[in-house]
Design a protein around this motif. Structure first.
Motif, short mmCIF file in Angstrom:
data_model
loop_
_atom_site.label_atom_id
_atom_site.label_comp_id
_atom_site.label_asym_id
_atom_site.label_seq_id
_atom_site.Cartn_x
_atom_site.Cartn_y
_atom_site.Cartn_z
N TYR A 350 9.91 40.05 37.07
CA TYR A 350 10.74 39.58 38.17
C TYR A 350 11.92 40.53 38.41
N GLU A 351 12.57 40.94 37.33
CA GLU A 351 13.76 41.76 37.46
C GLU A 351 13.41 43.13 38.05
N ALA A 352 12.25 43.69 37.61
CA ALA A 352 11.83 44.99 38.14
C ALA A 352 11.54 44.90 39.64
N HIS A 353 10.85 43.81 40.03
CA HIS A 353 10.56 43.62 41.45
C HIS A 353 11.86 43.45 42.25
N TYR A 354 12.83 42.75 41.66
CA TYR A 354 14.12 42.54 42.32
C TYR A 354 14.87 43.86 42.51
N LEU A 362 11.86 32.38 45.19
CA LEU A 362 11.10 31.87 44.05
C LEU A 362 11.25 30.35 44.07
N GLY A 363 10.17 29.67 44.45
CA GLY A 363 10.27 28.22 44.59
C GLY A 363 11.16 27.82 45.76
N GLY A 364 11.22 28.67 46.79
CA GLY A 364 12.04 28.35 47.95
C GLY A 364 13.51 28.69 47.80
N ILE A 365 13.92 29.27 46.67
CA ILE A 365 15.31 29.62 46.41
C ILE A 365 15.39 31.10 46.07
N PRO A 366 16.39 31.84 46.56
CA PRO A 366 16.49 33.27 46.24
C PRO A 366 16.48 33.52 44.74
N TYR A 367 15.74 34.55 44.34
CA TYR A 367 15.63 34.88 42.91
C TYR A 367 16.98 35.17 42.29
N SER A 368 17.90 35.78 43.08
CA SER A 368 19.21 36.12 42.55
C SER A 368 19.95 34.89 42.03
N ARG A 369 19.63 33.72 42.57
CA ARG A 369 20.21 32.47 42.08
C ARG A 369 19.33 31.82 41.02
N ILE A 374 17.02 28.94 36.14
CA ILE A 374 15.77 28.49 35.52
C ILE A 374 15.95 28.13 34.06
N PRO A 375 16.62 28.99 33.23
CA PRO A 375 16.78 28.61 31.82
C PRO A 375 17.54 27.28 31.66
N TYR A 376 18.56 27.07 32.48
CA TYR A 376 19.30 25.81 32.39
C TYR A 376 18.44 24.63 32.83
N MET A 377 17.59 24.87 33.86
CA MET A 377 16.71 23.80 34.32
C MET A 377 15.72 23.39 33.23
N LEU A 378 15.13 24.40 32.57
CA LEU A 378 14.19 24.11 31.49
C LEU A 378 14.89 23.40 30.34
N GLU A 379 16.13 23.86 30.04
CA GLU A 379 16.88 23.24 28.95
C GLU A 379 17.23 21.79 29.28
#
Length: 563
Positions: A350-354, A362-369, A374-379
């Motif tokens: 993801y970071e390389a593509h960015y 990503l999921g309708g939300i900019p990857y920069s956000r 994502i880590p906080y969401m999973l946590e």
């Protein structure tokens, strides 16, 4: 009216005489541009017909008529009005709050209103705000170049400011769930909240003293300001200003319910009723006591029967619910671990593509956000699954049938020490003032060490959740109650306390005072059942606003008794 006309005529002739004496052009031939906020009710705003209106607007028109000034009123965004007077596009601001810093740029007339500023918050943020420092680190909405914007910037406090054009924009943004607080003028804020039915916001405090509110001109334009100050004085002395004030504000006062008159009427009626019923009340008192005594006996018997039936029914219900919840919860916990691994393995791609192609959704939300969220969401999901598992365990304990194995000699001090270690992280996050005082000569009791640990953990966690700030303390201490033959452990907190009417309900299943925090109301109910099986008691004492004492008492094991 005669005095008013005479005063106006005299001033008109004096002004004309003074202007001709100094060789100036009559002021009626010069157009004075008046600026103001287009959405600041009830002081100044654009009405439904598109015309300037409000208390300040009407004062401006009256002053112009009295002083013979030819005016044009322009209402727009407040930040544009501030810029316009700086650029000379308008001559007078008809409503501006005074501050020492603003006095370096503007000259001010005597004030015609006092404006209070309030901090508004959503209902899910009940904390009261007592000073500007309470907003430190928060996201705060203010009107761009408004008085609160200026004053907060002068304070140089770490507040995340978000500016909008109007007070209405600030409150709508807050009501929609964005940011933490909005700081706006109190009366315009209440007007806007009522007009747009913003029922989920409310004022929670004030951060600055009230400001004087009146006319303002650019520094050096004293002659023009003097005319407005003089006109304002005339309106005040003739009573016209009060008439305008009553038009815009007295209606609010009249609309309030006449509680004083209702109170007086109620008092008179109550007095008459007391006199007429006094004799009957004395005669009924003894009969009522006897009826109440018998009714209470029947009520207690009925309560015991209902409670027994309720507990049996709940036991059957929750045992089935616990089993059904545990299976999908285990699946969630397992899949979260896999998803965390997937995220770690895919971050580089993801970071390389960015870096090569820029931002992408990503999921309708900019990857920069999303890369940070994502880590906080999973946590959060993992934490939620753990909480569900804990609730399931509580449900199982609640539904457990059959007696406990109570053959173990247990040291209550060791139970307390283990329990404190298990919730050490919760304690550190909740208070800076945690202390213990354990009696080293404490005798043992017969019971189940693990189950009593569960009880003590529940009491300590409840004490942590009751605190309003980390400065409030928690104390755990043990002692012997020789009169009752009990070994005791107390958990005292300096938190918010419990309503007197709720104390008797604390051991009831599914009763909780923390429903908005996710509380299920099972912890103390389960704990009460465990303590009762040990032959002990779990009691509570509380003073609202001062704190709560939870007292765990267990019968002492006398040496030589059968184990």
């Amino acid at each position: 009216m005669f005095r008013y006309c005479l005063c106006v005529c005299s001033l008109f002739f004096l002004s004309a005489f003074d202007a001709s004496a100094r060789g100036q052009t009559d002021s009626t031939n010069n157009l004075v541009i008046i600026g103001g906020d287009f959405n600041y009710p009830p002081y100044e705003f654009i009405d439904k017909e598109g015309n300037p209106a409000g208390y300040g607007t009407e004062l401006t028109k009256e002053i112009a008529a009295v002083m013979g000034i030819n005016i044009e009123i322009r209402l727009g965004k407040w930040s544009d009005m501030r810029e316009a007077i700086e650029n000379g596009e308008i001559d007078v601001l008809q409503g501006i709050a005074y501050s020492a810093e603003r006095a370096k740029l503007y000259d001010f007339s005597p004030h015609y209103a006092i404006v209070n500023q309030s901090v508004f918050a959503r209902d899910d943020q009940p904390t009261s705000i007592n000073s500007i420092e309470d907003l430190q680190g928060k996201e705060v909405i203010v009107q761009k170049h408004g008085i609160m914007h200026d004053l907060i910037l002068e304070q140089d406090i770490k507040i995340n400011l978000f500016t909008v054009d109007t007070h209405a924009d600030a409150l709508r943004l807050l009501a929609s769930g964005q940011h933490d607080y909005a700081v706006v003028a109190n009366l315009p804020g209440l007007y806007v909240g009522q007009e747009f039915a913003l029922s989920n916001i409310k004022p929670v405090g004030q951060t600055f003293a009230a400001q004087r509110y009146g006319f303002g001109v650019k520094k050096g334009n004293e002659d023009l300001l003097a005319k407005f100050s003089e006109g304002l004085a005339i309106l005040k002395n003739t009573g016209r200003q009060q008439e305008i004030y009553d038009k815009w504000f007295a209606a609010l006062e009249r609309s309030q319910y006449p509680w004083k008159k209702v109170g007086q009427t109620t008092a008179i009626v109550s007095l008459l009723l007391l006199i007429s019923l006094g004799g009957i009340g004395v005669w009924n008192r003894m009969l009522k006591k006897e009826v109440n005594r018998r009714a209470e006996e029947l009520k207690q018997q009925q309560k015991q029967l209902l409670q027994a039936d309720k507990m049996a029914s709940l036991g059957v219900l929750v045992s089935g619910v616990a089993h059904e919840i545990n299976n999908p919860c285990s699946l969630v916990s397992m899949n979260i671990s896999i998803l965390k691994g997937v995220l770690r393995d895919s971050e580089g791609v993801y970071e390389a593509h960015y870096q090569q192609h820029g931002d992408f959704n990503l999921g309708g939300i900019p990857y920069s956000r999303m890369r940070e969220k994502i880590p906080y969401m999973l946590e959060d999901i993992a934490t939620g699954a753990q909480r569900i598992r804990r609730i399931v365990d509580d449900l199982r304990d609640f539904a457990r049938q059959g007696p406990l194995d109570l053959s173990e000699q247990v040291d209550l001090n060791l139970v307390a020490e283990v329990s404190i270690r298990l919730v050490d992280n919760t304690i550190k996050q909740s208070t800076f003032a945690f202390s213990t005082e354990l009696n080293k000569a404490l005798p043992t009791f017969l019971g189940n060490k693990q189950k009593i640990e569960q009880v003590v953990i529940n009491l300590i966690v409840n004490a942590c959740q009751a605190l309003n700030n980390p400065q409030q303390g928690i104390k755990v201490f043990s002692y012997v109650n020789e009169v009752r033959g009990m070994v005791c452990l107390e958990v005292q907190d300096q938190g918010r306390g419990i309503e007197a009417g709720d104390l008797s309900k604390l051991n009831d299943p599914f009763f909780t005072t923390k429903r908005d925090q996710g509380g299920m109301g099972l912890g103390l109910s389960v704990s009460s059942g465990i303590v009762q099986e040990h032959g002990g008691t779990l009691e509570y004492e509380s003073v609202l606003g001062l704190g709560t004492r939870a007292i765990l008492s267990l019968p002492i094991h006398v040496r030589g008794e059968a184990i």
